[in-house]
Design a protein around this motif. Sequence first.
Motif, PDB file in Angstrom:
ATOM      1  N   LEU A  29       0.838  -1.196   0.000  1.00  0.00           N
ATOM      2  CA  LEU A  29       0.000   0.000   0.000  1.00  0.00           C
ATOM      3  C   LEU A  29       0.875   1.249   0.000  1.00  0.00           C
ATOM      4  O   LEU A  29       1.803   1.358   0.809  1.00  0.00           O
ATOM      5  N   ALA A  30       0.588   2.199  -0.885  1.00  0.00           N
ATOM      6  CA  ALA A  30       1.309   3.472  -0.943  1.00  0.00           C
ATOM      7  C   ALA A  30       0.384   4.520  -1.533  1.00  0.00           C
ATOM      8  O   ALA A  30      -0.586   4.183  -2.223  1.00  0.00           O
ATOM      9  N   ASP A  31       0.682   5.805  -1.252  1.00  0.00           N
ATOM     10  CA  ASP A  31      -0.164   6.858  -1.815  1.00  0.00           C
ATOM     11  C   ASP A  31       0.405   7.410  -3.121  1.00  0.00           C
ATOM     12  O   ASP A  31      -0.154   8.338  -3.700  1.00  0.00           O
ATOM     13  N   ASN A  32       1.539   6.864  -3.565  1.00  0.00           N
ATOM     14  CA  ASN A  32       2.095   7.267  -4.862  1.00  0.00           C
ATOM     15  C   ASN A  32       3.011   6.155  -5.359  1.00  0.00           C
ATOM     16  O   ASN A  32       3.247   5.174  -4.647  1.00  0.00           O
ATOM     17  N   LYS A  33       3.516   6.334  -6.564  1.00  0.00           N
ATOM     18  CA  LYS A  33       4.382   5.321  -7.159  1.00  0.00           C
ATOM     19  C   LYS A  33       5.693   5.936  -7.626  1.00  0.00           C
ATOM     20  O   LYS A  33       6.221   5.581  -8.682  1.00  0.00           O
ATOM     21  N   ILE A  34       6.221   6.878  -6.820  1.00  0.00           N
ATOM     22  CA  ILE A  34       7.471   7.551  -7.165  1.00  0.00           C
ATOM     23  C   ILE A  34       8.380   7.619  -5.947  1.00  0.00           C
ATOM     24  O   ILE A  34       7.996   7.248  -4.841  1.00  0.00           O
ATOM     25  N   CYS A  35       9.586   8.115  -6.149  1.00  0.00           N
ATOM     26  CA  CYS A  35      10.544   8.427  -5.094  1.00  0.00           C
ATOM     27  C   CYS A  35      10.730   7.272  -4.115  1.00  0.00           C
ATOM     28  O   CYS A  35      10.868   6.129  -4.505  1.00  0.00           O
ATOM     29  N   MET A  36      10.712   7.583  -2.801  1.00  0.00           N
ATOM     30  CA  MET A  36      11.024   6.577  -1.793  1.00  0.00           C
ATOM     31  C   MET A  36       9.994   5.450  -1.748  1.00  0.00           C
ATOM     32  O   MET A  36      10.333   4.294  -1.496  1.00  0.00           O
ATOM     33  N   ASP A  37       8.719   5.790  -1.999  1.00  0.00           N
ATOM     34  CA  ASP A  37       7.687   4.750  -1.965  1.00  0.00           C
ATOM     35  C   ASP A  37       7.921   3.718  -3.059  1.00  0.00           C
ATOM     36  O   ASP A  37       7.743   2.517  -2.844  1.00  0.00           O
ATOM     37  N   LEU A  38       8.330   4.179  -4.222  1.00  0.00           N
ATOM     38  CA  LEU A  38       8.623   3.256  -5.320  1.00  0.00           C
ATOM     39  C   LEU A  38       9.828   2.390  -4.981  1.00  0.00           C
ATOM     40  O   LEU A  38       9.834   1.181  -5.247  1.00  0.00           O
ATOM     41  N   ALA A  39      10.852   2.991  -4.359  1.00  0.00           N
ATOM     42  CA  ALA A  39      12.038   2.222  -3.965  1.00  0.00           C
ATOM     43  C   ALA A  39      11.666   1.148  -2.948  1.00  0.00           C
ATOM     44  O   ALA A  39      12.158   0.012  -3.014  1.00  0.00           O
ATOM     45  N   ARG A  40      10.819   1.502  -1.982  1.00  0.00           N
ATOM     46  CA  ARG A  40      10.391   0.533  -0.977  1.00  0.00           C
ATOM     47  C   ARG A  40       9.595  -0.601  -1.613  1.00  0.00           C
ATOM     48  O   ARG A  40       9.747  -1.772  -1.241  1.00  0.00           O
ATOM     49  N   TYR A  41       8.735  -0.259  -2.564  1.00  0.00           N
ATOM     50  CA  TYR A  41       7.942  -1.275  -3.255  1.00  0.00           C
ATOM     51  C   TYR A  41       8.835  -2.219  -4.059  1.00  0.00           C
ATOM     52  O   TYR A  41       8.679  -3.448  -4.006  1.00  0.00           O
ATOM     53  N   LYS A  42       9.788  -1.656  -4.795  1.00  0.00           N
ATOM     54  CA  LYS A  42      10.680  -2.500  -5.603  1.00  0.00           C
ATOM     55  C   LYS A  42      11.510  -3.426  -4.717  1.00  0.00           C
ATOM     56  O   LYS A  42      11.722  -4.602  -5.048  1.00  0.00           O
ATOM     57  N   GLY A  43      11.986  -2.905  -3.583  1.00  0.00           N
ATOM     58  CA  GLY A  43      12.721  -3.747  -2.653  1.00  0.00           C
ATOM     59  C   GLY A  43      11.842  -4.842  -2.083  1.00  0.00           C
ATOM     60  O   GLY A  43      12.288  -5.986  -1.905  1.00  0.00           O
ATOM     61  N   PHE A  44      10.588  -4.507  -1.803  1.00  0.00           N
ATOM     62  CA  PHE A  44       9.627  -5.471  -1.273  1.00  0.00           C
ATOM     63  C   PHE A  44       9.448  -6.635  -2.252  1.00  0.00           C
ATOM     64  O   PHE A  44       9.470  -7.815  -1.864  1.00  0.00           O
TER      65      PHE A  44
END
Length: 338
Positions: free
Chosen positions: A191-206
């Motif tokens: 779950l994230a409120d956007n798909k850029i910057c740190m949130d995207l990095a966290r998602y890709k690592g996940f």
Amino acid sequence: MKDNKVRIADIADELGLSTATVSNVIHGKTKKISDRTVEMVQRKLEERQYIPNMAATLLAQNDSRIIGVMLNNHEKYEGRVLEDPFVASVLNDLANEIERAGLFMMVKLTDHIKEIVRFASMWNLDGMVIIGFCEDEYQRLRNQIRIPFVVYDGFFENRGRICNLTIDDYDGGRQVGEHFRQLGHQNVLCLADNKICMDLARYKGFCAGFGEEVPLWQIPMQTQARHAFYREHLEELRQFSAIFAVSDVYAVDVMQFLLRNGVSVPEEISVAGFDDSPICGQIFPSLTSVRQNNSLRARTTLEMLRAMKTDPAYQADRCLPVTLVPRESTAKYTKKTV
């Protein structure tokens, strides 16, 4: 060479105003001045680059010993940015480190990074910490002021004289993904409120830690809209055995929503967050989260500011490690029975 030094009298003459009016706008004494006039003066000051020159002059004359902390008053905080658990934790550690150094901390909320120029000049800041902006305006800001500043979690190309202090967002997400995989989960959600910057990095690592690409739901920033979204997708949520929210606030929020709607955590759905803010250990079940060391970050920030004060050309990009802290909100996967 053209002399670009601008005086208050020059600004006043160009606008047809008194020098007292221009001076009052510069120093923030605007209660008796119309909004139109304030805006006109500020626009002219920026156009003539008066404020950057004033900042350089003041900083060269003496030290205020004030460290300004500039926070993005983003809409996702719904007017309560200082109540956000992560922000509060960051400010607490910064305040302790700044006090230990014999300095003073001043906090400024702003909707736009441009406002930092006037504020920094007005208060003759010794240094700044800029938090919460995810945009490529830092270089322009660097060119406008000579005050040292450290950026928290900036995503931009550092072209000089900026210190960017980040955390390993990718590895934090990877640790959560690996944790879920080791617990035997097979159907997980991010779950994230956007798909850029740190949130995207966290998602890709996940995804990397889990071993495969997983769904990413972009959720609304505002609480009411987010809860409406969850209600609309409740049956879909129930199909997942584990959820990773890219911040503790969203993790706690979705966990409480699930519990209110009869979904057991972690028996039916495990939940993990990111930041390991103090709230993680204060709720039940306690929240599994990725810890970033805000105390280390605060110490590193002061070290960077000192280095920039000594050498105006100093720049650095530092990435601090993070560590997963498992708690009660995650557990081994047990096949659901209908």
